[in-house]
Every structure is written in structure tokens, then in C-alpha cells.
Design a protein around this motif. Structure first.
Motif, PDB file in Angstrom:
ATOM      1  N   PHE A 297      12.639  62.379  56.088  1.00 44.68           N
ATOM      2  CA  PHE A 297      11.712  61.833  55.112  1.00 44.68           C
ATOM      3  C   PHE A 297      11.001  60.618  55.678  1.00 44.68           C
ATOM      4  N   SER A 298       9.879  60.274  55.078  1.00 47.10           N
ATOM      5  CA  SER A 298       9.209  59.018  55.409  1.00 47.10           C
ATOM      6  C   SER A 298       9.619  57.972  54.384  1.00 47.10           C
ATOM      7  N   SER A 299       9.313  56.729  54.699  1.00 48.38           N
ATOM      8  CA  SER A 299       9.778  55.628  53.856  1.00 48.38           C
ATOM      9  C   SER A 299       9.143  55.651  52.463  1.00 48.38           C
ATOM     10  N   SER A 300       7.995  56.299  52.315  1.00 41.06           N
ATOM     11  CA  SER A 300       7.311  56.297  51.024  1.00 41.06           C
ATOM     12  C   SER A 300       7.674  57.486  50.150  1.00 41.06           C
ATOM     13  N   ASP A 301       8.514  58.397  50.643  1.00 40.58           N
ATOM     14  CA  ASP A 301       8.854  59.592  49.881  1.00 40.58           C
ATOM     15  C   ASP A 301       9.745  59.265  48.692  1.00 40.58           C
ATOM     16  N   VAL A 302       9.531  59.984  47.604  1.00 45.69           N
ATOM     17  CA  VAL A 302      10.403  59.932  46.430  1.00 45.69           C
ATOM     18  C   VAL A 302      10.864  61.354  46.176  1.00 45.69           C
ATOM     19  N   SER A 303      12.188  61.566  46.261  1.00 43.32           N
ATOM     20  CA  SER A 303      12.688  62.932  46.165  1.00 43.32           C
ATOM     21  C   SER A 303      14.116  62.936  45.648  1.00 43.32           C
ATOM     22  N   GLU A 304      14.425  63.955  44.881  1.00 41.49           N
ATOM     23  CA  GLU A 304      15.802  64.121  44.419  1.00 41.49           C
ATOM     24  C   GLU A 304      16.723  64.390  45.595  1.00 41.49           C
ATOM     25  N   TRP A 305      16.227  65.091  46.617  1.00 40.07           N
ATOM     26  CA  TRP A 305      17.048  65.330  47.816  1.00 40.07           C
ATOM     27  C   TRP A 305      17.380  64.007  48.513  1.00 40.07           C
ATOM     28  N   LEU A 306      16.352  63.151  48.649  1.00 38.46           N
ATOM     29  CA  LEU A 306      16.575  61.865  49.306  1.00 38.46           C
ATOM     30  C   LEU A 306      17.555  61.014  48.496  1.00 38.46           C
ATOM     31  N   ARG A 307      17.446  61.075  47.185  1.00 38.12           N
ATOM     32  CA  ARG A 307      18.397  60.362  46.320  1.00 38.12           C
ATOM     33  C   ARG A 307      19.816  60.866  46.565  1.00 38.12           C
ATOM     34  N   ASP A 308      19.968  62.209  46.633  1.00 40.81           N
ATOM     35  CA  ASP A 308      21.307  62.774  46.855  1.00 40.81           C
ATOM     36  C   ASP A 308      21.854  62.407  48.230  1.00 40.81           C
ATOM     37  N   ALA A 309      20.975  62.363  49.252  1.00 44.47           N
ATOM     38  CA  ALA A 309      21.425  61.992  50.602  1.00 44.47           C
ATOM     39  C   ALA A 309      21.938  60.553  50.616  1.00 44.47           C
ATOM     40  N   TYR A 310      21.181  59.624  49.975  1.00 46.54           N
ATOM     41  CA  TYR A 310      21.638  58.231  49.924  1.00 46.54           C
ATOM     42  C   TYR A 310      22.920  58.095  49.113  1.00 46.54           C
ATOM     43  N   GLU A 311      23.094  58.921  48.086  1.00 44.09           N
ATOM     44  CA  GLU A 311      24.330  58.885  47.302  1.00 44.09           C
ATOM     45  C   GLU A 311      25.524  59.284  48.160  1.00 44.09           C
ATOM     46  N   VAL A 312      25.344  60.304  49.007  1.00 43.64           N
ATOM     47  CA  VAL A 312      26.429  60.698  49.915  1.00 43.64           C
ATOM     48  C   VAL A 312      26.759  59.556  50.869  1.00 43.64           C
ATOM     49  N   LEU A 313      25.736  58.937  51.450  1.00 48.62           N
ATOM     50  CA  LEU A 313      25.976  57.817  52.387  1.00 48.62           C
ATOM     51  C   LEU A 313      26.679  56.655  51.691  1.00 48.62           C
ATOM     52  N   TYR A 314      26.267  56.369  50.480  1.00 46.76           N
ATOM     53  CA  TYR A 314      26.896  55.282  49.711  1.00 46.76           C
ATOM     54  C   TYR A 314      28.374  55.576  49.478  1.00 46.76           C
ATOM     55  N   GLN A 315      28.671  56.796  49.033  1.00 47.82           N
ATOM     56  CA  GLN A 315      30.064  57.136  48.729  1.00 47.82           C
ATOM     57  C   GLN A 315      30.925  57.115  49.991  1.00 47.82           C
ATOM     58  N   VAL A 316      30.379  57.639  51.102  1.00 46.14           N
ATOM     59  CA  VAL A 316      31.144  57.674  52.356  1.00 46.14           C
ATOM     60  C   VAL A 316      31.439  56.260  52.845  1.00 46.14           C
ATOM     61  N   GLU A 317      30.404  55.401  52.883  1.00 46.04           N
ATOM     62  CA  GLU A 317      30.615  54.045  53.383  1.00 46.04           C
ATOM     63  C   GLU A 317      31.511  53.238  52.458  1.00 46.04           C
ATOM     64  N   LYS A 318      31.396  53.453  51.146  1.00 44.59           N
ATOM     65  CA  LYS A 318      32.268  52.762  50.215  1.00 44.59           C
ATOM     66  C   LYS A 318      33.712  53.200  50.414  1.00 44.59           C
TER      67      LYS A 318
END
Length: 591
Positions: A297-318
Motif C-alpha cells: 500500500f501507499s501511505s495515503s491508502d485507506v483500506s479495510e485490508w490495511l486496517r487488518d494488517a496493522y491490527e495483526v502487527l499490533y497484536q503480535v508486537e503487543k
């Protein structure tokens, strides 16, 4: 730049893109003998065999200069489809507008409008998309081409799904089921119904609608559409905590996704893989998959997929205790979630605004309709006012036409009488007076250009005996038969006339004395060897010929006739049934 707003856009936009039907693939390098058939086949392979479609598109571009304008627009449409398939929405939008505004093919315009609808939705221009969708729905009864109508219904279904109008979206999908064109299958309407139910949270991994769509698309050999339904099923597995089944399904369809290279499927599969790894407890692989998805994705994208990807990263790092890193990912997740919710609100608002636009247009149309009714009444009054004058004009025209017709018949009668005055009533050839006049004019023209001519005088032998023995009816038949035989040996430029009784004259234009003698002898032989058969009576007769030429007699018709007659009398005195030519100044020779 690719802007992807939600899972709806990936799965529903596919329905807009997948407008082809299954066909047998042909070798891309084969010569193109029928460009129209080649373009239709390429269109049919867009989702059934996308790599083959790309090869065929490249091949037809090499031969683009020899395409007619209609085929050029069809190729332009396929290029726009491919640009949209690859995610280049700006380029495809420009091309769709060109097709809509400049192409005269109504079916192609309907298809391009349908894909433009999907394009606008993919770029979050919802109000424009819904306004266009309402306009397409209003014009649906005017679309007669089955394939174009099928495609418009498909895009209307996905537009209503985008607006959250699930039941209406399913209604249009059912309308598609009842309007499947030749060569199409139920894959697309079943897929749209399943997608609408999925977006409305009314679908489970065991729902018959989903599996019906999968089985139909697989049987129809539509891999891209089948991938869409498999990704829906994989997402449902993840929601139902069946991560193992989701991962197995993603592994199963991965080769097909790589081959077809449909960008939204690549993104969706990557994010779902990250979610599956996270649910299975494989944090390292989940992190890798999620980071790979974010990188797409690019920095300006808004997407449910991008939201889900960041949620996975958040949960893993937490989970790993990396709080600072987890906080950063959470901020990205929250921003994407807010953007996603705003996007949903924007869709709902745009749908309402488009509905208001439609209502305003309807009111304006009704107002214009009333004004048009008033204008029509005024025009009717004006029409009544001029009807009387038009009636007078019509009567005058009838009188004029009658006069013209009468003059035409009078002129035709005059021409016919003139023609009859020039021709012999029995044989249909020139009469004596007209033959003399035409022969004199022809000789005058020949004298000016030093041409040659031969005059033949013909007299039937013992013709009085024929009349006395067989009657005048048989005599008339003999005269007509003689004319028929003579015409067979004459050219269009030669003059042929009846000089009186059984005497005939022939002026052979541009003909030497020797050639004239030859022609005369041929006619003599034909007359001698061709008796007349009338009413079981066979009459054999012959003719004598006298020939005079301009070489010896000059161009004066009177002199030429005198010399030809002298030769004819010599032929009769010396036994008849022969050709005598006047060679020079009274010297006669038998031909």
C-alpha cells in the motif's frame, strides 16, 4: 495510485471487471484473419484465461492500424478494462469517458458506463458513482443488447451492495439470473448474491449460496471469480476461528492468484495469510505476512485490508512485549479504522445525495413535460391554422402533377409517332425516306474524314410468285425472315432500310468494296440456305445483290444508288441469286 477502500471494492469490483464469457483459447501467435472475432474472443477470455487475454491484447495491438473504427473502439475498451484490472483507475477512467462520449456503439457505451461505475466506487467518488448508477437504472429498458444489459444489471447490483442496500443488490442479481445471455453462465449472479450477503454479515462458511457460487464458477472455468468466492470463504473461516482451514484454502488458491495477477486478490490473500498465522500462534510468519501486505500500500491508502494488517502487527508486537512498536502500529490501525468508518458514512451520505439528485431531476422532468404539453397544444393550434392553406397547395400540386403527366404522355406519343414514321411498319427497319436521309448524312461525315462505305441493293428473286402461290401472309413472313437474316451479319453502325416491296438497301459504314462483297455474299448464302416454314409450308427463295462503293462511285448518294442498282440489274440478268459489284465507272464484277 491505487486506492482500495474495503473488501467490498475488491470482490464487487471484480464483478464489474469479469464481464467476459468462457471460450476456447487460441494460440496468440496465430495470424488474425478476422479482427472482429479475435476481439470478441479476447474479451471472453479476460477472466477465464487472463494471461492468454494479455497475449491476445498485445497481438492485436501490433495489427491495430488495419482495424476499422468500430474495432478500434472495441480495442480501446479492452485496454481500459486491463488498466482497471491492474489497478490503474485514473488511466481507465479517462479511456472509459472517451468511449462513452465518442463511440457510436450503444452496447460498448453501456459496458463502459458499467465499468466506470465500478471505477468511481474504487476511487471513493461515491456520489458520482450513485448518480451514474441511477442514470443507468433509468436507461435500463432502452438497452437491447443482452450482454450489455447483463453487465449493467451486474454493476447496479454491486452499486447497491456498496450503498448497503443488500436486498436490492440481491434483487438485481436475481434479475441477472433471468437474463443470462448466450455463452454466459450463472457464475456472476451467484457471486454477486454471495458478496452482498457477506458484506451484510448474513453469510457463514456453510451457507449454500456461497458454495453454489464456488461450484458454478469452477464449472464455468472462471478462475478469477472462483478466487473471489474462495477468498470470501477463507475470510469466513477466519471469523469462525478455523484458521487451519483458512490457511489450507489460501495455499490451495495461491498458484491461481499468482497466474491471474489480480491486484485486489493478491492484497486480500496476503492479509488473510497474516491473520491465519496470528490465529495459529506463528507470530514471526504473521509479522512477515502483515509487513508484506503493508508494503503493497501507499501511505495515503485507506483500506479495510490495511486496517487488518496493522491490527495483526499490533497484536503480535503487543504479545511479544514490544510496547512502543505495538503503540505505533495501533495508531496506524486506529487511523485506518476511523478512515474505514468515515468511508462507510460517506457511502451512505452519497447514496442519499444521489437519491435527492434523482428526485430533483424527476421534478425538473415533470415540469419540462408540462411545458412541453403547453407547447404541443400551441403547435396544434398553429397546425390547424395552416391546414386549409396546405389543402389548397395539395390540390394545386395534384393539378400540376396531372398536367405534367399529360404532357409526359403527349411527348411520349410524339416520340413514338416519330419513331414509327422513321420505320417500316412490317419489318421494323428504316423506311425508304429515312434510310435515304440517314445514308446521305453518314456519307457526308465519311467524306469529311476520307472514310469508306459500301452500298448494297437487295431484291428478292421471283417474290411475286411467292405471293401468288402462297399468299401475301407468307410473303410478309418471307420479308420479315429476310430482315432477320440480314441483321445477323450487320453491325450497329450499319444502316438497313426497306426501299419498297421486296427491295432493301444496306449502307456499310467504314467498309471497303471487298469487305462489302464478302458481307453481301454471306447474306445471300444465308437467304438461299434458310427457307421459311409457316403453317406446314416450306418456302425456299433467293436474292440478288448489287454493290457500289465510295472508292469508285464517290460520296454522292444518288450516284452510289444508281451504280448499286445497275449492279443489281446485272445480277438479275445474269441468272439471279448472286452478288455483282460495280468496280469502277460502270465495270461490273461478280463476287
Amino acid at each position: 495510485m491505487r486506492r482500495l477502500t474495503s473488501r467490498f471494492v475488491s470482490w464487487s469490483a471484480l464483478a464489474g471487471l469479469a464481464c467476459g464469457v468462457l471460450a476456447q483459447s487460441s494460440h496468440a501467435a496465430a495470424p488474425i484473419t478476422d479482427p472482429k472475432a479475435f476481439l470478441n474472443q479476447a474479451e471472453s477470455l479476460r477472466t477465464a484465461d487472463h494471461p492468454q487475454f494479455v497475449q491476445m491484447l498485445a497481438q492485436i495491438h501490433r495489427e491495430a492500424p488495419r482495424l476499422d473504427p468500430g474495432q478500434q473502439w472495441h480495442l480501446r475498451y479492452l485496454d481500459a478494462w486491463e488498466a482497471m484490472f491492474e489497478g490503474d483507475y485514473a488511466k481507465s477512467e479517462t479511456m472509459f469517458h472517451e468511449i462513452i462520449n465518442r463511440s457510436s456503439n450503444t452496447s460498448l457505451v453501456a459496458k463502459a458506463s458499467s465499468l466506470l461505475l465500478t471505477n468511481l466506487a474504487a476511487n471513493r467518488r461515491y456520489e458520482e458513482a450513485f448518480v451514474l448508477g441511477n442514470r443507468m437504472a433509468a436507461g435500463l429498458p432502452e438497452i437491447k443488447d443482452p450482454q450489455a444489459r447483463f453487465m449493467v444489471l451486474m454493476n447496479l447490483s454491486q452499486m447497491l451492495d456498496l450503498a448497503g442496500q443488500t436486498d436490492l443488490a440481491i434483487k438485481y442479481a436475481h434479475m441477472m439470473e433471468n437474463a443470462v445471455p448466450a455463452g454466459e453462465t450463472l457464475c456472476r449472479p451467484y457471486s454477486l448474491e454471495a458478496a452482498a450477503l457477506f458484506n451484510a454479515k448474513r453469510l457463514t462458511s456453510s451457507s449454500p449460496e456461497l458454495h453454489q457460487a464456488i461450484d458454478t464458477c469452477v464449472a464455468a472455468q472462471q478462475p478469477v471469480l472462483a478466487e473471489t468466492m474462495w477468498l470470501v470463504l477463507s475470510s469466513l473461516y477466519l471469523e469462525e476461528n478455523q484458521a487451519g482451514r483458512a490457511m489450507a484454502l489460501l495455499d490451495q488458491i495461491a498458484p491461481s492468484i499468482r497466474i491471474n495477477h489480480y491486484y485486489p486478490h493478491t492484497l486480500s490473500a496476503q492479509v488473510q495469510r497474516a491473520q491465519a498465522y496470528a490465529k495459529l500462534g506463528n507470530d514471526n510468519e504473521a509479522r512477515k505476512a502483515a509487513l508484506a501486505a503493508v508494503g503493497m500500500f501507499s501511505s495515503s491508502d485507506v483500506s479495510e485490508w490495511l486496517r487488518d494488517a496493522y491490527e495483526v502487527l499490533y497484536q503480535v508486537e503487543k504479545k511479544q512485549g514490544h510496547n512502543a512498536l505495538a503503540l505505533g502500529y495501533y495508531e496506524h490501525y486506529a487511523a485506518q479504522d476511523k478512515g474505514y468508518l468515515n468511508d462507510i458514512s460517506a457511502k451512505a451520505l452519497a447514496y442519499e445525495v444521489a437519491g435527492q439528485h434523482m428526485l430533483v431531476q424527476k421534478l425538473e422532468t415533470e415540469s419540462l413535460s408540462k411545458q412541453n404539453n403547453i407547447l404541443r397544444l400551441q403547435q396544434a393550434l398553429a397546425t390547424k391554422a395552416v391546414e386549409t392553406s396546405r389543402l389548397y397547395i395539395a390540390l394545386l400540386l395534384v393539378v400540376l402533377v396531372s398536367i405534367v403527366f399529360w404532357l409526359f404522355r403527349l411527348k411520349r406519343s410524339q416520340l413514338r409517332f416519330k419513331q414509327l414514321s422513321c420505320l417500316d411498319g412490317l419489318t421494323g427497319i428504316l423506311n425508304h425516306q429515312h434510310f435515304i436521309g440517314e445514308a446521305a448524312r453518314a456519307l457526308h461525315l465519311l467524306e469529311r474524314k476520307s472514310g469508306k462505305a459500301s452500298l448494297i441493293s437487295i431484291d428478292l428473286d421471283y417474290f411475286k410468285q411467292v405471293n401468288d402461290t402462297h399468299g401475301h401472309a407468307i410473303g410478309d413472313a418471307v420479308l420479315k425472315h429476310t430482315v432477320t437474316l440480314c441483321k445477323q451479319h450487320l453491325r450497329a453502325c450499319d444502316l438497313f432500310g426497306r426501299l419498297g416491296g421486296e427491295e432493301f438497301g444496306i449502307l456499310l459504314v467504314d467498309c471497303s468494296c471487298a469487305q462489302g462483297a464478302t458481307i453481301a455474299d454471306r447474306i445471300r448464302c444465308a437467304i438461299e440456305s434458310t427457307p421459311v416454314e409457316v403453317d406446314d409450308s416450306v418456302v425456299t427463295f433467293s436474292a440478288s445483290f448489287g454493290l457500289a462503293c465510295t472508292d469508285t462511285s464517290g460520296y454522292e448518294l444518288k450516284r452510289l444508288c444508281r451504280d448499286a442498282d445497275a449492279a443489281l440489274y446485272r445480277a438479275k440478268r445474269t441468272g439471279r441469286n448472286r452478288v455483282i459489284a460495280d468496280t469502277q465507272n460502270g465495270n461490273l464484277a461478280q463476287a
